[in-house]
Design a protein around this motif. Structure first.
Motif, short mmCIF file in Angstrom:
data_model
loop_
_atom_site.label_atom_id
_atom_site.label_comp_id
_atom_site.label_asym_id
_atom_site.label_seq_id
_atom_site.Cartn_x
_atom_site.Cartn_y
_atom_site.Cartn_z
N LYS A 1 26.07 37.52 67.01
CA LYS A 1 26.52 38.87 67.39
C LYS A 1 25.33 39.74 67.78
O LYS A 1 25.39 40.48 68.75
N GLU A 2 24.24 39.63 67.04
CA GLU A 2 23.06 40.45 67.30
C GLU A 2 22.31 40.00 68.55
O GLU A 2 21.84 40.83 69.32
N LEU A 3 22.19 38.70 68.74
CA LEU A 3 21.39 38.18 69.86
C LEU A 3 22.20 37.94 71.11
O LEU A 3 21.66 37.87 72.20
N GLY A 4 23.49 37.75 70.94
CA GLY A 4 24.33 37.42 72.08
C GLY A 4 24.41 35.91 72.25
O GLY A 4 23.65 35.15 71.67
N VAL A 5 25.33 35.50 73.06
CA VAL A 5 25.59 34.08 73.26
C VAL A 5 24.47 33.42 74.06
O VAL A 5 24.19 32.23 73.91
N GLU A 6 23.79 34.17 74.90
CA GLU A 6 22.78 33.61 75.79
C GLU A 6 21.52 33.16 75.05
O GLU A 6 20.81 32.28 75.51
N GLN A 7 21.23 33.76 73.90
CA GLN A 7 20.01 33.44 73.16
C GLN A 7 20.34 32.59 71.95
O GLN A 7 21.39 32.72 71.35
N THR A 8 19.39 31.74 71.61
CA THR A 8 19.52 30.94 70.40
C THR A 8 18.61 31.54 69.34
O THR A 8 17.41 31.69 69.55
N GLY A 9 19.19 31.87 68.19
CA GLY A 9 18.42 32.48 67.13
C GLY A 9 17.73 31.45 66.25
O GLY A 9 17.97 30.25 66.36
N PRO A 10 16.88 31.91 65.34
CA PRO A 10 16.12 30.99 64.50
C PRO A 10 16.99 30.17 63.55
O PRO A 10 16.65 29.03 63.24
N CYS A 11 18.11 30.71 63.11
CA CYS A 11 18.96 29.97 62.17
C CYS A 11 19.67 28.81 62.86
O CYS A 11 19.73 27.71 62.31
N ILE A 12 20.19 29.04 64.05
CA ILE A 12 20.85 27.96 64.77
C ILE A 12 19.81 26.92 65.19
O ILE A 12 20.09 25.72 65.19
N GLU A 13 18.62 27.36 65.53
CA GLU A 13 17.54 26.43 65.86
C GLU A 13 17.22 25.54 64.66
O GLU A 13 17.06 24.33 64.79
N TYR A 14 17.13 26.16 63.49
CA TYR A 14 16.87 25.40 62.26
C TYR A 14 17.98 24.38 62.02
O TYR A 14 17.72 23.22 61.70
N MET A 15 19.21 24.82 62.20
CA MET A 15 20.36 23.95 61.97
C MET A 15 20.31 22.75 62.90
O MET A 15 20.57 21.61 62.48
N LEU A 16 19.98 22.97 64.16
CA LEU A 16 19.92 21.89 65.12
C LEU A 16 18.72 20.98 64.91
O LEU A 16 18.84 19.75 64.95
N GLN A 17 17.56 21.55 64.66
CA GLN A 17 16.35 20.76 64.48
C GLN A 17 16.39 19.88 63.23
O GLN A 17 15.88 18.77 63.23
N HIS A 18 17.03 20.38 62.18
CA HIS A 18 17.09 19.63 60.92
C HIS A 18 18.39 18.84 60.75
O HIS A 18 18.65 18.29 59.68
N LYS A 19 19.21 18.83 61.80
CA LYS A 19 20.44 18.04 61.84
C LYS A 19 21.34 18.30 60.62
O LYS A 19 21.82 17.39 59.96
N LEU A 20 21.56 19.58 60.35
CA LEU A 20 22.37 19.96 59.20
C LEU A 20 23.81 19.47 59.30
O LEU A 20 24.37 19.00 58.31
N LEU A 21 24.41 19.53 60.48
CA LEU A 21 25.79 19.08 60.63
C LEU A 21 25.90 17.58 60.38
O LEU A 21 26.85 17.12 59.72
N GLU A 22 24.94 16.83 60.88
CA GLU A 22 24.93 15.38 60.65
C GLU A 22 24.80 15.07 59.16
O GLU A 22 25.49 14.21 58.63
N THR A 23 23.94 15.80 58.49
CA THR A 23 23.75 15.61 57.05
C THR A 23 25.01 15.97 56.29
O THR A 23 25.42 15.24 55.37
N LEU A 24 25.66 17.07 56.67
CA LEU A 24 26.91 17.45 56.00
C LEU A 24 27.99 16.39 56.19
O LEU A 24 28.74 16.08 55.26
N CYS A 25 28.06 15.83 57.39
CA CYS A 25 29.04 14.76 57.65
C CYS A 25 28.75 13.55 56.77
O CYS A 25 29.67 12.95 56.20
N THR A 26 27.50 13.18 56.65
CA THR A 26 27.11 12.05 55.82
C THR A 26 27.46 12.30 54.35
O THR A 26 28.01 11.43 53.67
#
Length: 106
Positions: A70-95
């Motif tokens: 909401k703060e950055l808008g859809v066009e920008q990727t914030g640090p939290c989403i970057e962290y989530m993608l770089q550390h593969k959090l969704l993959e880990t949660l699935c496992t």
């Protein structure tokens, strides 16, 4: 009227300086570490996830991601989403989720 505007401006400035600043990334990472620490420290694998703090931590992480978007808008990727993608959090949660599913032999 000008005095009122100055007073209002001073009060707003005072509130802004007293408002605690929260580093969203630090908070996001802390919630993730709480989830992973649960799996590292737990000895009771039979406890359903719903009876732990994991859903609450996941909700907090989701709220942070939504706020960041909401703060950055859809066009920008914030640090939290970057962290989530770089550390593969969704993959880990699935496992972790797959590991908790028990297969019915029937």
């Amino acid at each position: 009227m000008e005095t009122f505007n100055k007073l209002t401006s001073m009060l707003l400035h005072a509130l802004e300086t007293r408002e605690p600043t929260v580093d969203l990334l630090d908070s996001f990472v802390d919630h993730w570490k709480s989830i992973t620490n649960y799996y590292i420290m737990t000895t009771d694998d039979s406890l359903p996830v719903k009876q732990t703090d994991i859903p609450w931590h996941l909700k907090q992480m989701l709220d942070i991601l939504l706020y960041e978007e909401k703060e950055l808008g859809v066009e920008q990727t914030g640090p939290c989403i970057e962290y989530m993608l770089q550390h593969k959090l969704l993959e880990t949660l699935c496992t972790l989720g797959k590991a908790q599913v028990t297969v019915d032999p029937d």
